[in-house]
Design a protein around this motif. Structure first.
Motif, PDB file in Angstrom:
ATOM      1  N   GLN A  64       0.774  -0.880  -0.176  1.00 42.70           N
ATOM      2  CA  GLN A  64       0.325   0.460   0.181  1.00 42.70           C
ATOM      3  C   GLN A  64       0.833   1.036  -0.088  1.00 42.70           C
ATOM      4  O   GLN A  64       0.615   2.223  -0.730  1.00 42.70           O
ATOM      5  CB  GLN A  64      -1.338  -0.188   1.523  1.00 42.70           C
ATOM      6  N   TYR A  67       3.793   3.095  -4.457  1.00 40.36           N
ATOM      7  CA  TYR A  67       2.524   3.944  -5.986  1.00 40.36           C
ATOM      8  C   TYR A  67       2.935   3.636  -6.968  1.00 40.36           C
ATOM      9  O   TYR A  67       4.913   3.754  -7.575  1.00 40.36           O
ATOM     10  CB  TYR A  67       2.916   5.504  -5.684  1.00 40.36           C
ATOM     11  N   LEU A 145      -4.097   3.960 -15.562  1.00 37.13           N
ATOM     12  CA  LEU A 145      -4.315   4.457 -14.156  1.00 37.13           C
ATOM     13  C   LEU A 145      -3.133   6.359 -13.894  1.00 37.13           C
ATOM     14  O   LEU A 145      -2.952   6.588 -14.939  1.00 37.13           O
ATOM     15  CB  LEU A 145      -2.441   3.037 -13.531  1.00 37.13           C
ATOM     16  N   GLU A 148      -0.769   8.452  -8.536  1.00 38.03           N
ATOM     17  CA  GLU A 148      -1.049   8.469  -7.545  1.00 38.03           C
ATOM     18  C   GLU A 148      -1.425   7.072  -7.150  1.00 38.03           C
ATOM     19  O   GLU A 148      -1.760   6.876  -5.742  1.00 38.03           O
ATOM     20  CB  GLU A 148      -2.056   9.555  -7.182  1.00 38.03           C
ATOM     21  N   GLU A 149      -2.008   6.465  -7.766  1.00 36.48           N
ATOM     22  CA  GLU A 149      -2.012   5.038  -6.988  1.00 36.48           C
ATOM     23  C   GLU A 149      -1.793   3.821  -6.697  1.00 36.48           C
ATOM     24  O   GLU A 149      -0.285   4.280  -6.459  1.00 36.48           O
ATOM     25  CB  GLU A 149      -3.102   4.491  -8.378  1.00 36.48           C
ATOM     26  N   THR A 150      -1.945   3.080  -6.071  1.00 35.19           N
ATOM     27  CA  THR A 150      -0.983   2.121  -5.332  1.00 35.19           C
ATOM     28  C   THR A 150      -1.106   1.103  -5.882  1.00 35.19           C
ATOM     29  O   THR A 150      -1.693   1.031  -7.279  1.00 35.19           O
ATOM     30  CB  THR A 150      -1.725   1.218  -3.854  1.00 35.19           C
ATOM     31  N   LEU A 152      -1.004  -2.323  -5.348  1.00 40.04           N
ATOM     32  CA  LEU A 152      -2.394  -3.062  -5.334  1.00 40.04           C
ATOM     33  C   LEU A 152      -3.455  -2.535  -6.324  1.00 40.04           C
ATOM     34  O   LEU A 152      -4.150  -3.471  -7.051  1.00 40.04           O
ATOM     35  CB  LEU A 152      -2.773  -2.861  -3.659  1.00 40.04           C
ATOM     36  N   ASP A 153      -3.784  -1.435  -6.591  1.00 38.83           N
ATOM     37  CA  ASP A 153      -4.397  -0.503  -7.478  1.00 38.83           C
ATOM     38  C   ASP A 153      -4.435  -1.443  -8.655  1.00 38.83           C
ATOM     39  O   ASP A 153      -5.174  -1.442  -8.908  1.00 38.83           O
ATOM     40  CB  ASP A 153      -4.707   0.698  -7.679  1.00 38.83           C
ATOM     41  N   ALA A 154      -3.169  -1.031  -9.049  1.00 36.84           N
ATOM     42  CA  ALA A 154      -2.879  -1.389 -10.396  1.00 36.84           C
ATOM     43  C   ALA A 154      -3.226  -3.065 -11.084  1.00 36.84           C
ATOM     44  O   ALA A 154      -3.460  -3.635 -11.835  1.00 36.84           O
ATOM     45  CB  ALA A 154      -1.305  -1.461 -10.431  1.00 36.84           C
ATOM     46  N   ASP A 156      -5.176  -4.828  -8.998  1.00 39.93           N
ATOM     47  CA  ASP A 156      -6.438  -4.752  -9.437  1.00 39.93           C
ATOM     48  C   ASP A 156      -6.886  -4.569 -10.581  1.00 39.93           C
ATOM     49  O   ASP A 156      -7.971  -5.647 -11.027  1.00 39.93           O
ATOM     50  CB  ASP A 156      -7.056  -4.263  -8.125  1.00 39.93           C
ATOM     51  N   LYS A 157      -6.495  -3.639 -10.967  1.00 39.94           N
ATOM     52  CA  LYS A 157      -7.212  -3.093 -12.068  1.00 39.94           C
ATOM     53  C   LYS A 157      -7.026  -4.163 -13.582  1.00 39.94           C
ATOM     54  O   LYS A 157      -7.153  -5.137 -14.605  1.00 39.94           O
ATOM     55  CB  LYS A 157      -6.987  -1.641 -12.808  1.00 39.94           C
ATOM     56  N   LYS A 160      -8.760  -7.396 -13.072  1.00 39.68           N
ATOM     57  CA  LYS A 160     -10.496  -6.868 -13.033  1.00 39.68           C
ATOM     58  C   LYS A 160      -9.914  -6.631 -14.410  1.00 39.68           C
ATOM     59  O   LYS A 160     -11.283  -7.478 -15.290  1.00 39.68           O
ATOM     60  CB  LYS A 160     -10.702  -5.941 -12.742  1.00 39.68           C
TER      61      LYS A 160
END
Length: 203
Positions: A64, A67, A145, A148-150, A152-154, A156-157, A160
Motif C-alpha cells: 500500500q 505507488y 492508472l 498516485e494509485e498504489t 495494489l490498485d494497479a 487489481d485493475k 479485473k
C-alpha cells in the motif's frame, strides 16, 4: 488471500467463480502467491493460508506504500497515423504485447494489442491499408492508472480488466501518458518485497 483465509481449503475454480474471473486468468497469480509463501497448495485438495502468516499483514501494508509513480516503465508508442501493418512490425521488433497509440501532442488516443491485430489478419485484410485506429481500443473505452494509485490498485485493475499492461496518465483530462505498468512491473515489486532479489521499487 482473504478468500483463501476465509474458505480454505478452496480450489482455484472456486476462487475464480467468487471474483468473476476465469481459472486460466488467475493461474499465474496463484502460482506467484504460492511461490512467495503467502498461500500453499495441496494437489486435489485446494489452497490454504501460507506458511508466512505473521508477515502477511506487513507485506500488504508495504504494498500500500508503493505507488504507480515509483514503478512505471516507459511505454512503447505508435502514432495514430500509422497503419495496422506498422503496428505488427513494431510489436515484433519491440517484443511487446501492447502499443500505446498517441496523437501529435503525445496524448493517449488508445491501445492496440497483438490480439487486436490478429483479429484483422484473420480476415485476410491488407494491413498496410488499414489505419491503426481501426484496430485499437479507444481511450474512452479503456482503463488507465494515475501516478498516485498504489501497486495494489494497479494489480487489481490488471486482473479485473484481464490485460497485461495499463497506461499511466496525468494532466488535464487524464489524457497525457507518462508511462505504463505491466504485469512484469508488478511481479518485480512482489519478488523484491519477498527478498528474492532486486529493489521493490525499480527505477
Amino acid at each position: 488471500m482473504e478468500l483463501v483465509r476465509e474458505h480454505a481449503p478452496v480450489t482455484g475454480d472456486q476462487i475464480a467463480e467468487m471474483i468473476g474471473l476465469s481459472r486460466p486468468t488467475l493461474r499465474a497469480d496463484l502460482s506467484l502467491l504460492t511461490m512467495l509463501g503467502l498461500i500453499s497448495a495441496k494437489p486435489k485438495v485446494g489452497y490454504f493460508p501460507g506458511d508466512k502468516p505473521s508477515s502477511q499483514g506487513e507485506f500488504e501494508q508495504r504494498l500500500q506504500q508503493i505507488y504507480v509513480k515509483d514503478i512505471y516503465s516507459t511505454p512503447v508508442t505508435i502514432s495514430e497515423h500509422a497503419t495496422a501493418y506498422d503496428a505488427v512490425v513494431q510489436l515484433l521488433c519491440e517484443n511487446t504485447g501492447t502499443l500505446m497509440v498517441t496523437g501529435e501532442s503525445g496524448e493517449l488516443k488508445g491501445v492496440v494489442s497483438r490480439k487486436d491485430v490478429l483479429k484483422l489478419t484473420m480476415g485476410h485484410a491488407d494491413l498496410s491499408t488499414i489505419p491503426v485506429g481501426l484496430a485499437m481500443t479507444r481511450r474512452a473505452h479503456m482503463a488507465a492508472l494515475t501516478p498516485e494509485e498504489t501497486v495494489l490498485d494497479a494489480a487489481d485493475k490488471l486482473v479485473k480488466h484481464q490485460v497485461n499492461c495499463l497506461p499511466v496518465v496525468s494532466g488535464e483530462g487524464d489524457s497525457m501518458m507518462v508511462g505504463r505498468v505491466t504485469k512484469t512491473d508488478i511481479l518485480r515489486v512482489l519478488i523484491g518485497l519477498a527478498g528474492k532479489g532486486g529493489s521493490p521499487a525499480p527505477n
